[in-house]
Design a protein around this motif. Structure first.
Motif, mmCIF file in Angstrom:
data_model
loop_
_atom_site.group_PDB
_atom_site.id
_atom_site.type_symbol
_atom_site.label_atom_id
_atom_site.label_comp_id
_atom_site.label_asym_id
_atom_site.label_seq_id
_atom_site.Cartn_x
_atom_site.Cartn_y
_atom_site.Cartn_z
ATOM 1 N N VAL A 5 0.842 -1.207 0.000
ATOM 2 C CA VAL A 5 0.000 0.000 0.000
ATOM 3 C C VAL A 5 0.877 1.257 0.000
ATOM 4 N N MET A 6 1.935 1.267 0.819
ATOM 5 C CA MET A 6 2.791 2.450 0.873
ATOM 6 C C MET A 6 3.498 2.684 -0.466
ATOM 7 N N ALA A 7 3.844 1.616 -1.187
ATOM 8 C CA ALA A 7 4.449 1.769 -2.514
ATOM 9 C C ALA A 7 3.462 2.436 -3.466
ATOM 10 N N LYS A 8 2.187 2.098 -3.335
ATOM 11 C CA LYS A 8 1.164 2.710 -4.197
ATOM 12 C C LYS A 8 0.951 4.180 -3.848
ATOM 13 N N MET A 9 1.260 4.567 -2.612
ATOM 14 C CA MET A 9 1.138 5.969 -2.223
ATOM 15 C C MET A 9 2.114 6.829 -3.014
ATOM 16 N N GLU A 10 3.253 6.274 -3.379
ATOM 17 C CA GLU A 10 4.276 7.020 -4.118
ATOM 18 C C GLU A 10 3.923 7.191 -5.592
ATOM 19 N N GLN A 11 3.059 6.322 -6.093
ATOM 20 C CA GLN A 11 2.729 6.350 -7.512
ATOM 21 C C GLN A 11 1.697 7.432 -7.836
ATOM 22 N N GLN A 12 1.834 7.985 -9.004
ATOM 23 C CA GLN A 12 0.829 8.919 -9.507
ATOM 24 C C GLN A 12 -0.206 8.116 -10.292
ATOM 25 N N SER A 13 -1.448 8.516 -10.244
ATOM 26 C CA SER A 13 -2.477 7.863 -11.035
ATOM 27 C C SER A 13 -2.297 8.262 -12.494
ATOM 28 N N ARG A 14 -2.470 7.300 -13.376
ATOM 29 C CA ARG A 14 -2.346 7.587 -14.815
ATOM 30 C C ARG A 14 -3.574 8.315 -15.358
ATOM 31 N N GLN A 15 -4.699 8.184 -14.668
ATOM 32 C CA GLN A 15 -5.950 8.716 -15.201
ATOM 33 C C GLN A 15 -6.546 9.867 -14.397
ATOM 34 N N HIS A 16 -6.109 10.023 -13.156
ATOM 35 C CA HIS A 16 -6.718 11.034 -12.291
ATOM 36 C C HIS A 16 -5.653 11.858 -11.594
ATOM 37 N N SER A 17 -6.014 13.087 -11.288
ATOM 38 C CA SER A 17 -5.104 13.910 -10.491
ATOM 39 C C SER A 17 -5.655 13.980 -9.073
ATOM 40 N N PHE A 18 -4.766 13.843 -8.116
ATOM 41 C CA PHE A 18 -5.168 13.863 -6.723
ATOM 42 C C PHE A 18 -5.190 15.300 -6.210
ATOM 43 N N PRO A 19 -6.198 15.654 -5.401
ATOM 44 C CA PRO A 19 -6.275 17.020 -4.866
ATOM 45 C C PRO A 19 -5.253 17.256 -3.758
ATOM 46 N N PRO A 20 -4.886 18.520 -3.544
ATOM 47 C CA PRO A 20 -4.016 18.822 -2.397
ATOM 48 C C PRO A 20 -4.787 18.603 -1.094
ATOM 49 N N ASP A 21 -4.059 18.493 0.004
ATOM 50 C CA ASP A 21 -4.664 18.213 1.308
ATOM 51 C C ASP A 21 -5.813 19.158 1.646
ATOM 52 N N ASP A 22 -5.642 20.451 1.374
ATOM 53 C CA ASP A 22 -6.659 21.430 1.781
ATOM 54 C C ASP A 22 -7.929 21.368 0.927
ATOM 55 N N LYS A 23 -7.948 20.549 -0.112
ATOM 56 C CA LYS A 23 -9.146 20.405 -0.957
ATOM 57 C C LYS A 23 -9.940 19.145 -0.616
ATOM 58 N N LEU A 24 -9.428 18.309 0.282
ATOM 59 C CA LEU A 24 -10.161 17.106 0.678
ATOM 60 C C LEU A 24 -11.359 17.510 1.526
ATOM 61 N N ARG A 25 -12.527 16.937 1.207
ATOM 62 C CA ARG A 25 -13.766 17.230 1.921
ATOM 63 C C ARG A 25 -14.342 15.907 2.435
ATOM 64 N N TRP A 26 -13.946 15.527 3.626
ATOM 65 C CA TRP A 26 -14.339 14.238 4.179
ATOM 66 C C TRP A 26 -15.820 14.195 4.500
ATOM 67 N N ARG A 27 -16.409 13.021 4.341
ATOM 68 C CA ARG A 27 -17.804 12.772 4.716
ATOM 69 C C ARG A 27 -17.859 11.461 5.492
ATOM 70 N N TRP A 28 -18.906 11.290 6.263
ATOM 71 C CA TRP A 28 -19.081 10.046 7.008
ATOM 72 C C TRP A 28 -19.318 8.902 6.022
ATOM 73 N N PRO A 29 -18.661 7.762 6.207
ATOM 74 C CA PRO A 29 -18.850 6.644 5.291
ATOM 75 C C PRO A 29 -20.182 5.914 5.491
ATOM 76 N N VAL A 30 -20.730 5.990 6.692
ATOM 77 C CA VAL A 30 -22.054 5.444 7.019
ATOM 78 C C VAL A 30 -22.669 6.326 8.090
ATOM 79 N N LYS A 31 -23.997 6.285 8.149
ATOM 80 C CA LYS A 31 -24.671 6.961 9.255
ATOM 81 C C LYS A 31 -24.724 5.973 10.406
ATOM 82 N N GLY A 32 -24.412 6.464 11.565
ATOM 83 C CA GLY A 32 -24.438 5.602 12.744
ATOM 84 C C GLY A 32 -23.740 6.270 13.901
ATOM 85 N N ARG A 33 -23.810 5.613 15.036
ATOM 86 C CA ARG A 33 -23.218 6.131 16.260
ATOM 87 C C ARG A 33 -21.808 5.578 16.402
ATOM 88 N N VAL A 34 -20.889 6.424 16.837
ATOM 89 C CA VAL A 34 -19.520 5.962 17.113
ATOM 90 C C VAL A 34 -19.578 5.134 18.393
#
Length: 142
Positions: A5-34
């Motif tokens: 997995v860490m090796a894949k972190m170093e690779q660039q995607s051939r088809q997509h560009s990854f956003p910079p950290d400040d453009k990530l907009r996290w959302r809850w993956p499921v609704k539920g209680r922690v």
């Protein structure tokens, strides 16, 4: 698996560009209680457990490339890891069924799995990693 997995972190995607950290907009993956919070001092809690109903759709917390989709990591069951950019990964464990494959690009909010069980209860283990280090997901989620 970590090395793969860490090796894949170093690779660039051939088809997509990854956003910079400040453009990530996290959302809850499921609704539920922690039902179990992140505790930095406890290596067994490298994320949060979100309770719910088995079979509930699990969604990608942010857009990215699936870098792991398998059941080969002991203790995590059906596991999905998504790379969001060179710094961030999200982890989804204890799924009943994986809906995505390695190398696939997923949009934020897209279905990636269905919720499974751990120790007799329906939960999703959700984690965020920054440069490989576990983070408290609740600090990133709205």
């Amino acid at each position: 698996i970590r090395e793969r997995v860490m090796a894949k972190m170093e690779q660039q995607s051939r088809q997509h560009s990854f956003p910079p950290d400040d453009k990530l907009r996290w959302r809850w993956p499921v609704k539920g209680r922690v039902v179990s919070s992140y505790r930095a001092a406890d290596p067994s809690t490298r994320g949060i457990l979100i309770g719910g109903k088995e079979g509930t759709t699990v969604a990608a917390a942010e857009s990215g490339e699936v870098v792991y989709s398998d059941d080969g990591l002991k203790g995590y069951g059906e596991l999905i890891i998504i790379k969001h950019n060179q710094n961030y990964l999200s982890v989804y464990a204890h799924n009943r069924k994986r809906l995505v494959s390695e190398g696939e690009w997923v949009a934020r909010g897209a279905p990636i799995a269905t919720m499974g069980r751990q120790h007799g209860r329906a939960v999703l283990h959700f984690g965020i990693r920054h440069q490989g280090e576990p983070q408290d997901p609740q600090k990133y989620l709205p």
